[in-house]
Design a protein around this motif. Structure first.
Motif, PDB file in Angstrom:
ATOM      1  N   LEU A   4       0.819  -1.158  -0.093  1.00  0.00           N
ATOM      2  CA  LEU A   4      -0.115   0.163   0.006  1.00  0.00           C
ATOM      3  C   LEU A   4       0.772   1.110  -0.034  1.00  0.00           C
ATOM      4  O   LEU A   4       2.092   1.216   0.397  1.00  0.00           O
ATOM      5  CB  LEU A   4      -0.870  -0.072   1.365  1.00  0.00           C
ATOM      6  CG  LEU A   4      -1.884  -1.010   1.322  1.00  0.00           C
ATOM      7  CD1 LEU A   4      -2.736  -0.797   2.881  1.00  0.00           C
ATOM      8  CD2 LEU A   4      -3.111  -0.953   0.171  1.00  0.00           C
ATOM      9  N   ASP A   5       0.328   2.181  -0.399  1.00  0.00           N
ATOM     10  CA  ASP A   5       0.974   3.495  -0.490  1.00  0.00           C
ATOM     11  C   ASP A   5       0.934   4.251   0.985  1.00  0.00           C
ATOM     12  O   ASP A   5       1.386   5.301   1.134  1.00  0.00           O
ATOM     13  CB  ASP A   5       0.685   4.476  -1.614  1.00  0.00           C
ATOM     14  CG  ASP A   5       0.826   4.014  -3.194  1.00  0.00           C
ATOM     15  OD1 ASP A   5       1.974   3.235  -2.922  1.00  0.00           O
ATOM     16  OD2 ASP A   5       0.298   4.133  -3.765  1.00  0.00           O
ATOM     17  N   VAL A   6       0.025   3.899   1.729  1.00  0.00           N
ATOM     18  CA  VAL A   6      -0.333   4.382   3.002  1.00  0.00           C
ATOM     19  C   VAL A   6      -0.240   3.341   4.177  1.00  0.00           C
ATOM     20  O   VAL A   6      -0.363   1.975   3.505  1.00  0.00           O
ATOM     21  CB  VAL A   6      -1.630   5.072   3.100  1.00  0.00           C
ATOM     22  CG1 VAL A   6      -1.690   6.339   2.351  1.00  0.00           C
ATOM     23  CG2 VAL A   6      -2.981   4.047   2.798  1.00  0.00           C
ATOM     24  N   THR A   7       0.086   3.578   5.323  1.00  0.00           N
ATOM     25  CA  THR A   7      -0.024   2.408   6.403  1.00  0.00           C
ATOM     26  C   THR A   7      -1.590   2.206   6.741  1.00  0.00           C
ATOM     27  O   THR A   7      -2.434   2.919   6.541  1.00  0.00           O
ATOM     28  CB  THR A   7       0.632   3.147   7.598  1.00  0.00           C
ATOM     29  OG1 THR A   7      -0.063   4.085   8.086  1.00  0.00           O
ATOM     30  CG2 THR A   7       2.099   3.508   7.098  1.00  0.00           C
ATOM     31  N   PRO A   8      -1.791   1.008   7.386  1.00  0.00           N
ATOM     32  CA  PRO A   8      -3.266   0.868   7.834  1.00  0.00           C
ATOM     33  C   PRO A   8      -3.599   2.080   8.764  1.00  0.00           C
ATOM     34  O   PRO A   8      -4.744   2.328   8.979  1.00  0.00           O
ATOM     35  CB  PRO A   8      -2.827  -0.364   8.602  1.00  0.00           C
ATOM     36  CG  PRO A   8      -1.921  -1.196   7.897  1.00  0.00           C
ATOM     37  CD  PRO A   8      -0.948  -0.158   7.533  1.00  0.00           C
ATOM     38  N   ASP A   9      -2.651   2.512   9.802  1.00  0.00           N
ATOM     39  CA  ASP A   9      -3.049   3.501  10.619  1.00  0.00           C
ATOM     40  C   ASP A   9      -3.563   4.862   9.898  1.00  0.00           C
ATOM     41  O   ASP A   9      -4.538   5.515  10.246  1.00  0.00           O
ATOM     42  CB  ASP A   9      -1.969   3.839  11.587  1.00  0.00           C
ATOM     43  CG  ASP A   9      -1.436   2.686  12.679  1.00  0.00           C
ATOM     44  OD1 ASP A   9      -2.723   2.085  13.068  1.00  0.00           O
ATOM     45  OD2 ASP A   9      -0.609   2.894  13.088  1.00  0.00           O
ATOM     46  N   GLU A  10      -2.845   5.159   8.875  1.00  0.00           N
ATOM     47  CA  GLU A  10      -3.114   6.290   7.964  1.00  0.00           C
ATOM     48  C   GLU A  10      -4.544   5.916   7.464  1.00  0.00           C
ATOM     49  O   GLU A  10      -5.230   7.039   7.241  1.00  0.00           O
ATOM     50  CB  GLU A  10      -2.197   6.566   7.140  1.00  0.00           C
ATOM     51  CG  GLU A  10      -0.714   7.106   7.742  1.00  0.00           C
ATOM     52  CD  GLU A  10       0.382   7.186   6.460  1.00  0.00           C
ATOM     53  OE1 GLU A  10       1.237   7.920   6.705  1.00  0.00           O
ATOM     54  OE2 GLU A  10       0.273   6.347   5.546  1.00  0.00           O
ATOM     55  N   LEU A  11      -4.714   4.791   6.793  1.00  0.00           N
ATOM     56  CA  LEU A  11      -6.058   4.429   6.361  1.00  0.00           C
ATOM     57  C   LEU A  11      -7.046   4.552   7.274  1.00  0.00           C
ATOM     58  O   LEU A  11      -8.269   5.140   6.823  1.00  0.00           O
ATOM     59  CB  LEU A  11      -5.736   2.976   5.651  1.00  0.00           C
ATOM     60  CG  LEU A  11      -6.672   2.360   4.634  1.00  0.00           C
ATOM     61  CD1 LEU A  11      -6.672   3.255   3.485  1.00  0.00           C
ATOM     62  CD2 LEU A  11      -6.575   0.880   4.398  1.00  0.00           C
ATOM     63  N   VAL A  12      -7.149   3.937   8.388  1.00  0.00           N
ATOM     64  CA  VAL A  12      -8.004   4.213   9.534  1.00  0.00           C
ATOM     65  C   VAL A  12      -8.494   5.800   9.786  1.00  0.00           C
ATOM     66  O   VAL A  12      -9.492   6.213   9.810  1.00  0.00           O
ATOM     67  CB  VAL A  12      -7.544   3.523  10.709  1.00  0.00           C
ATOM     68  CG1 VAL A  12      -8.732   3.696  11.868  1.00  0.00           C
ATOM     69  CG2 VAL A  12      -7.739   2.140  10.406  1.00  0.00           C
ATOM     70  N   GLU A  13      -7.288   6.463   9.721  1.00  0.00           N
ATOM     71  CA  GLU A  13      -7.501   7.964  10.203  1.00  0.00           C
ATOM     72  C   GLU A  13      -8.181   8.642   8.852  1.00  0.00           C
ATOM     73  O   GLU A  13      -9.009   9.311   9.188  1.00  0.00           O
ATOM     74  CB  GLU A  13      -6.327   8.605  10.495  1.00  0.00           C
ATOM     75  CG  GLU A  13      -5.516   8.112  11.698  1.00  0.00           C
ATOM     76  CD  GLU A  13      -6.261   8.315  13.059  1.00  0.00           C
ATOM     77  OE1 GLU A  13      -7.226   9.549  12.867  1.00  0.00           O
ATOM     78  OE2 GLU A  13      -6.760   7.529  13.747  1.00  0.00           O
ATOM     79  N   MET A  14      -7.800   8.309   7.735  1.00  0.00           N
ATOM     80  CA  MET A  14      -8.442   8.805   6.626  1.00  0.00           C
ATOM     81  C   MET A  14     -10.080   8.405   6.614  1.00  0.00           C
ATOM     82  O   MET A  14     -10.712   9.567   6.327  1.00  0.00           O
ATOM     83  CB  MET A  14      -7.784   8.209   5.234  1.00  0.00           C
ATOM     84  CG  MET A  14      -6.337   8.691   4.914  1.00  0.00           C
ATOM     85  SD  MET A  14      -5.418   8.038   3.787  1.00  0.00           S
ATOM     86  CE  MET A  14      -6.779   7.911   2.457  1.00  0.00           C
ATOM     87  N   GLU A  15     -10.152   7.341   7.009  1.00  0.00           N
ATOM     88  CA  GLU A  15     -11.706   6.864   6.834  1.00  0.00           C
ATOM     89  C   GLU A  15     -12.423   7.396   8.026  1.00  0.00           C
ATOM     90  O   GLU A  15     -13.555   8.130   7.853  1.00  0.00           O
ATOM     91  CB  GLU A  15     -11.740   5.533   6.924  1.00  0.00           C
ATOM     92  CG  GLU A  15     -13.033   4.827   7.217  1.00  0.00           C
ATOM     93  CD  GLU A  15     -14.059   5.290   5.873  1.00  0.00           C
ATOM     94  OE1 GLU A  15     -15.324   4.907   5.990  1.00  0.00           O
ATOM     95  OE2 GLU A  15     -13.687   5.603   4.787  1.00  0.00           O
TER      96      GLU A  15
END
Length: 446
Positions: free
Chosen positions: A300-311
């Motif tokens: 991924l181009d983002v981390t899972p933590d970043e993905l969660v924060e984006m959502e």
């Protein structure tokens, strides 16, 4: 009784004509015409070619067909390799139906890949492919999505044929499709001393593939994302790990052996890994029952933590917009619904919804959430899915919603119509609620 001579003459002529046709047919060298189901390149025949069929031997289980220039050469082929028709015209029509994929074959990327009786992942298995085994693609069909890690895999269902005549359906995610006429090999012009794919295996962070699927579809289910899930090849420890919702599986290995251009075996274990195009990874091992387990990972181009924060930020923006549009919404039949700060809500006067929709004793307050997503069939009618978590009972009630200048429209959705956080279908006889912003409500509701 006397029969007139002219009538007797006509009758004799008709009988002679029938006998002549019978003799011509019975003397025909063909028993029919066949469509080649699996290419025979040594004799210049490819799937979809129409050939004369001279003999059918049920004892030898072969046809004798015409091959070569002008179909003058006679060869034997297995019965499964020919589809027999009574006439050339019928054979030509059948050949036209498979024209699109007549040169398309595929090889299995994993061992044990199933061929099924129907294009759905729960259908009966009728064949299991070996690693690199070749099958022919007959045509692409429409089937049920294949789910891995609670997310649909990319790919299509194809009707396929094996080299022993078994016919069934196979999902393409673990197939490599190719045109049999293309004989150009795939070459690597870079330094042959460096194994770039092994370096990629070690240097990449491999997350569960459903993370990428959720990101691509813009349906990010926070509850199905954990930063510790993934595949870890263990370059320094020589212990590979698969971490998922089911737990952690470890594989101590002695070395990593290259088995093909982009595939590896972890020696001392049953674990294998293959790097796919698009930064994807397929990991497989054999469990204690002797059955293959397959896991899919990607970068991924983002981390899972970043993905969660984006959502979380996306959901908060939506809830804020609903509160801004109200914050109080009123209905003459279903009470007053108020959206407060920190995503809290107050709902009074909803007695007509109890207990069929809102459980008895649920109370009048709780937390508003955005936990579910709309399928494509519903997305053109509604904006999203609002979930009300009532504090008194901890129960959640889901509504499809549409926010417009005239107010808030809610349509109750049963949990049975939600699968993996995706609303598959609407209720058969849904309850629909219209609530108007209080400032625009002159007479107390409608």
């Amino acid at each position: 009784m006397n029969v007139p001579n002219n009538f007797r003459t006509v009758a004799l002529r008709r009988i002679a004509l029938v006998l002549a046709v019978f003799l011509v047919v019975s003397c025909s060298p063909y028993i029919g015409f066949g469509v080649v189901a699996w290419s025979i390149p040594d004799h210049g025949l490819y799937a979809g070619d129409v050939v004369p069929v001279y003999i059918q031997s049920n004892i030898g289980k072969v046809y004798v067909i015409g091959a070569g220039p002008e179909r003058a050469e006679r060869i034997e082929v297995p019965l499964w390799q020919i589809r027999l028709y009574k006439s050339r015209s019928r054979a030509n029509k059948a050949a036209a139906l498979i024209e699109t994929y007549r040169y398309t074959y595929a090889s299995a990327r994993i061992d044990g890949l199933p061929i099924r009786a129907k294009p759905e992942n729960t259908a009966r298995q009728i064949y299991r492919l070996r690693l690199d085994e070749t099958i022919r693609i007959v045509h692409k069909g429409t089937g049920a999505p294949v789910i891995a890690g609670n997310a649909p895999l990319e790919g299509d269902w194809y009707q396929v044929l094996t080299n022993d005549g078994t016919s069934g359906w196979c999902f393409s995610y673990n197939l490599t499709l190719y045109d049999e006429r293309d004989e150009t090999p795939i070459t690597d012009t870079e330094d042959e001393g460096a194994d770039k794919f092994l370096a990629l295996l070690f240097s990449s962070t491999w997350y569960p593939d459903h993370y990428r699927t959720m990101l691509n579809k813009n349906r990010i289910d926070i509850d199905r994302i954990q930063p510790q899930w993934g595949f870890f090849p263990g370059e320094e420890s020589s212990v590979a790990r698969i971490a998922s919702a089911a737990g952690v599986k470890t594989f101590p290995y002695t070395e990593i052996i290259k088995t093909s251009e982009q595939a590896y075996r972890f020696d001392g274990t049953t674990l294998t890994a293959e790097i796919r195009r698009g930064n994807s990874l397929v990991v497989q091992y054999t469990d204690d029952r002797g059955m293959p387990d397959v896991f899919y990972f990607s970068t991924l181009d983002v981390t899972p933590d970043e993905l969660v924060e984006m959502e979380k930020a996306r959901r908060q923006d939506i809830l804020d917009s609903i509160r801004t549009a109200g914050p109080r919404f009123v209905s003459g039949n279903y009470g007053v619904l108020q959206f407060l700060e920190k995503n809290r809500f107050l709902w009074s006067g909803y007695q007509l919804l109890t207990p069929s929709i809102i459980p008895a004793g649920a109370g009048g307050s709780g937390i508003a959430e955005l936990r579910c997503f709309l399928s494509d069939d519903i997305a053109d009618r509604y904006t999203g899915v609002l979930t009300f978590r009532f504090e008194s009972t901890a129960s959640r009630v889901n509504f499809l919603y549409d926010l417009s200048p005239s107010g808030l429209k809610l349509e109750q959705i049963d949990n049975a119509n939600i699968k993996d956080s995706l609303v598959i279908t609407r209720n058969l006889n849904p309850t629909v609620i219209f609530l108007t912003p209080e400032a625009a409500q002159p007479d107390g509701g409608f």
